[in-house]
Design an enzyme around this catalytic site. Structure first.
Site, mmCIF file in Angstrom:
data_model
loop_
_atom_site.group_PDB
_atom_site.id
_atom_site.type_symbol
_atom_site.label_atom_id
_atom_site.label_comp_id
_atom_site.label_asym_id
_atom_site.label_seq_id
_atom_site.Cartn_x
_atom_site.Cartn_y
_atom_site.Cartn_z
ATOM 1 N N CYS A 1 -7.892 -1.920 4.246
ATOM 2 C CA CYS A 1 -7.682 -3.019 5.205
ATOM 3 C C CYS A 1 -8.970 -3.472 5.857
ATOM 4 C CB CYS A 1 -6.748 -2.579 6.326
ATOM 5 S SG CYS A 1 -5.213 -1.977 5.725
ATOM 6 N N GLU B 1 -13.223 -14.074 -4.864
ATOM 7 C CA GLU B 1 -11.927 -13.710 -5.448
ATOM 8 C C GLU B 1 -10.755 -14.072 -4.536
ATOM 9 O OE1 GLU B 1 -14.379 -11.643 -4.627
ATOM 10 O OE2 GLU B 1 -13.674 -9.731 -3.821
ATOM 11 N N LYS C 1 -14.623 -9.839 8.726
ATOM 12 C CA LYS C 1 -13.543 -10.720 8.255
ATOM 13 C C LYS C 1 -14.086 -12.091 7.868
ATOM 14 C CE LYS C 1 -9.965 -8.034 8.512
ATOM 15 N NZ LYS C 1 -9.272 -7.639 7.275
ATOM 16 N N SER D 1 -6.884 1.850 -2.378
ATOM 17 C CA SER D 1 -5.725 1.010 -2.662
ATOM 18 C C SER D 1 -6.216 -0.366 -3.085
ATOM 19 C CB SER D 1 -4.889 0.888 -1.388
ATOM 20 O OG SER D 1 -4.016 -0.209 -1.501
ATOM 21 N N GLU E 1 0.837 -1.200 0.000
ATOM 22 C CA GLU E 1 0.000 0.000 0.000
ATOM 23 C C GLU E 1 0.875 1.255 0.000
ATOM 24 O OE1 GLU E 1 -3.737 -0.557 2.215
ATOM 25 O OE2 GLU E 1 -3.344 1.405 3.073
ATOM 26 N N CYS F 1 -10.253 -1.260 14.977
ATOM 27 C CA CYS F 1 -10.446 -2.685 15.285
ATOM 28 C C CYS F 1 -10.540 -2.965 16.785
ATOM 29 C CB CYS F 1 -9.308 -3.519 14.709
ATOM 30 S SG CYS F 1 -8.902 -3.091 13.023
ATOM 31 N N GLU G 1 2.189 1.788 -3.416
ATOM 32 C CA GLU G 1 1.105 2.294 -4.249
ATOM 33 C C GLU G 1 0.877 3.782 -3.979
ATOM 34 O OE1 GLU G 1 -2.439 0.038 -3.555
ATOM 35 O OE2 GLU G 1 -3.444 0.855 -5.314
ATOM 36 N N GLU H 1 -15.320 -11.487 4.489
ATOM 37 C CA GLU H 1 -14.207 -11.234 3.576
ATOM 38 C C GLU H 1 -13.533 -12.539 3.144
ATOM 39 O OE1 GLU H 1 -10.511 -9.552 5.142
ATOM 40 O OE2 GLU H 1 -10.494 -8.106 3.507
#
Lengths: 593, 162
Positions: free
Chosen positions: A310, A377, A369, A330, A284, A514, A287, A372
């Site tokens: 994230c 993908e 999560k 990102s 990141e 978090c 980037e 996710e």
């Protein structure tokens, strides 16, 4: 501010004008029971519908009882919080709530941590005198969250946090009278709704109506399967909160006991998501610098500000609410997914284990999560990079089931190589941490100089929206930080209007980041607990010998042995992703007459 | 994958015009819903989705309001909407029995529409024809001094209208 004098339970007290009876009583140490009322001080979360009536008190000269949570004090008011009338009314309210509540506490995942159960204990409920209709809603199991609306008591905390704090708008009260319940539009599933799976509704639900999908049984089965090599990764925020589940003071740092417990549970390799957080910074950060350099060289098409990626709830949010901006964040995967991608390639090769024989488990402070790691993908031929994601709370259950005396465990350390991390990795666990970690690396890479001081105090704090300018040897980088999706929405609307002054924006969905994720030990509205976890994160950072991601030796080895360069070909294949437009599409129907 | 919602172009344009006439103000949600229901006869999910997007409010909130008020309906009315008056005068003269007989004969409950789309059933409060109590409306036509026994006959007569 004007002071108001009143009498509560025969004692005189003076409080500022506008104070509620509930707060005035709390100041005097009188603990009026509450149920629907919920406040997370300093975080902008406040649910005060005054609907449940558990907090009613008697006010002299007033005909009916007053709900203490929404009734403001007046001069000379005489309040009795424990008159027989108030006590009886509260008891009746509770009995009525319980008359339409499944009495299956023994097998409810909220048992022992349920505010309704606590009230039943406190009021000494031994029977429920009311018989009547019972709600019969169907259980909904989504990828992250279980909705059992038969247990809903209509406190509407979930609706408040989903609409006001997160501005997600997945939930609303629907119907009226007895059938009234909190639901999605047209009772669609959470997956069809705008739900981001942030899990804040679960974090504030006082009962067992909203809970997490439990993967502990699958984890136990994987560990017991001798053919499987089971690898576990632990997110930064887990180590500053897990202790609470074992009676430790909030803010206790239990990294050593945590790793020891995971080893005692039988995981083959105990690794650290902080490690892949460092890896995230490499990708990141590169980037960010890439886009910045292009911008400084006059490229007008470069997409700025860059947004962090994230937080999976945040990703779900912009995919649904701001799909037109989906090229701005990102493309770096989250640390959880980067870990899985490397564990099942680089590390699996290193130890000679086939992909299908490796199980990757993550311990996360988060419910999103779970969603996710199930995204299509993030799988190779149907085999996910991360197999199961469990929460801090689920890990505590696992440890308790395994007869492990957590507090007295001899401290252990993470295994090598995916367990070596830096202070930059651990601050991912709180708001401002990801961007600070990125700044530590970006500064040194961009300027070629060593930072005198790695602490970017200007990026820290718990205010919902923060801004700071970082001076990189004369180049000024404007940074925006938001936690809570309502705050993120404000920054995104600026971007949409082309008014954003920022070069980079960090977003975390949950209050404080978090540390107060939907999978953390329940704080029941005590924001001091969040503050303590927040301090513990920075304390952990200070205790680390290495505090910059690019100095992590095992990350350096990974690039040398396997990846090549950050944002290189192999990185793009394994560590980057793309986003989808999830906004409902309104199509013109040509067939319909 | 995003949820796909289908709606006829003229319906979409009309609903968007209604929203615009209230300046797309979310505070005007109930008025927007009223006018949309007047236009469509009911408030299907796709109409609520269009309203939510134009007023910039969550669809769940729109649905919350639609499901809260009994006046709003997500079910299209029948070709012959039956409304049985349950006002005081009609009620004391046996309107409940008349309503029950409609339920039995049509095989539907209040707020429902039959599978053939011919009849829908609703109850309402006082149509101002108390002298004719108990009263039922079928479409615009008023049927007065009803007894439960009459219900079957007037349903058949209405059906014959085609």
């Amino acid at each position: 501010m004007d002071q108001v004098k009143l009498i509560i339970d025969n004692k005189e007290v003076a409080v500022p004008n506008g104070t509620t009876i509930l707060k005035a009583a709390q100041q005097m140490g009188i603990n009026i029971p509450t149920l629907c009322h919920f406040e997370l001080k300093g975080m902008g979360v406040h649910n005060k519908p005054g609907g449940c009536r558990i907090c009613v008190v008697e006010v002299e000269g007033r005909r009916n009882l007053a709900p203490a949570c929404v009734t403001e004090v007046t001069e000379g008011m005489v309040v009795r919080t424990n008159s027989i009338r108030a006590i009886n009314a509260r008891r009746t309210v509770l009995e009525l709530l319980l008359s339409d509540h499944p009495a299956d506490c023994l097998k409810c995942s909220k048992s022992g941590n349920c505010e309704l159960q606590n009230l039943a204990i406190r009021f000494g409920i031994r029977e429920i005198p009311f018989e009547g209709e019972q709600s019969t809603y169907q259980l909904e199991v989504s990828p992250s969250i279980i909705r059992d609306m038969n247990k809903c008591i209509m406190c509407r905390r979930c609706e408040t946090i989903c609409n006001d704090f997160q501005t997600v708008g997945a939930l609303s009260a629907i119907e009226r009278g007895f059938p009234a319940v909190v639901s999605t539009a047209f009772n669609q599933t959470l997956a069809q709704s705008p739900c981001t799976f942030c899990g804040q509704c679960v974090a504030v639900c006082p009962v067992g109506a909203l809970t997490e999908v439990d993967h502990t049984a699958k984890v136990i089965r994987s560990i017991a399967d001798e053919k499987k090599t089971v690898v576990v990764q632990v997110a930064p925020a887990v180590r500053v909160a897990l202790g609470e589940e074992f009676g430790m003071t909030p803010g206790s740092i239990v990294t050593g006991q945590l790793t020891a417990a995971l080893k005692a549970l039988g995981f083959d390799y105990v690794f650290d998501t902080d490690w892949s957080a460092d890896l995230t910074i490499m990708e990141e950060g590169t980037e960010l610098l890439g886009r910045l350099t292009k911008y400084l060289n006059g490229d007008k098409d470069v997409k700025l500000p860059i947004l962090t990626s994230c937080c999976p709830a945040w990703v779900n949010f912009f995919e649904y609410q701001f799909p037109a901006l989906k090229d701005i964040p990102s493309t770096a995967k989250s640390p959880q997914q980067m870990f899985g991608a490397i564990a099942k390639t680089y590390f699996a090769d290193k130890i000679g284990v086939k992909r299908e024989d490796m199980i990757v488990v993550s311990v996360m402070p988060c419910l999103a999560k779970k969603y996710e790691c199930g995204r299509d993908e993030f799988a190779v031929n149907g085999n996910p990079d991360v197999d199961y994601s469990i929460t801090t709370r689920e890990l505590a259950h696992l440890i308790k089931q395994a007869n492990i005396d957590f507090a007295s465990l001899e401290e252990a350390s993470f295994d090598s190589p995916l367990g070596e991390s830096t202070g930059a990795g651990v601050i991912f666990g709180t708001t401002g941490g990801v961007i600070e970690a990125a700044c530590r690396t970006a500064y040194e890479v961009f300027t070629g100089k060593t930072l005198d001081k790695v602490d970017f105090e200007e990026l820290r704090g718990l205010e919902g929206i923060r801004a700071a300018t970082i001076d990189m040897n004369g180049t000024k980088i404007n940074i925006g930080i938001a936690h809570g999706l309502s705050n993120a929405r404000k920054l995104l609307e600026q971007v949409e209007r082309g008014e954003s002054q920022f070069h980079a924006i960090e977003v975390m969905a949950c209050p404080g980041g978090c540390i107060d994720g939907g999978g953390q030990p329940l704080h029941h509205g005590n924001s001091d607990i969040i503050k303590a976890r927040w301090e513990a994160i920075y304390k952990t950072d200070r205790s680390m010998p290495i505090r910059k991601s690019h100095e992590n030796p095992s990350i350096q080895t990974l690039y040398k042995e396997f990846l090549g360069n950050p944002c290189g070909h192999k990185s793009h294949e394994l560590l980057h992703t793309h986003y989808f437009d999830k906004k409902p599409v309104i199509e013109i129907d040509l067939d319909k007459k | 994958m995003p949820v796909r919602i289908k709606i006829r172009q003229e319906n979409r344009e009309k609903i968007e015009a209604i929203c615009r006439s209230f300046n797309n103000n979310p505070g005007e949600l109930i008025n927007v819903l009223h006018q949309t229901q007047n236009f469509l006869g009911y408030l299907p999910a796709e109409a609520q989705e269009v309203i939510a997007q134009n007023l910039h409010i969550p669809t769940a909130k729109v649905y919350g309001v639609v499901s809260f008020y009994s006046f709003f309906s997500m079910i299209p009315k029948g070709k012959y909407p039956v409304s049985v008056c349950m006002g005081t005068a009609c009620y004391v003269r046996g309107a409940e029995k008349v309503l029950d007989e409609f339920k039995t004969q049509l095989g539907i409950g209040v707020g429902e529409t039959g599978p053939d789309g011919e009849f829908s059933l609703a109850s309402l409060r006082c149509v101002g024809a108390c002298g004719l109590a108990p009263v039922a409306l079928i479409g615009e036509k008023v049927h007065g001094r009803l007894a439960a026994d009459d219900v079957k006959v007037i349903i058949e007569e209405t059906r014959k209208l085609g």
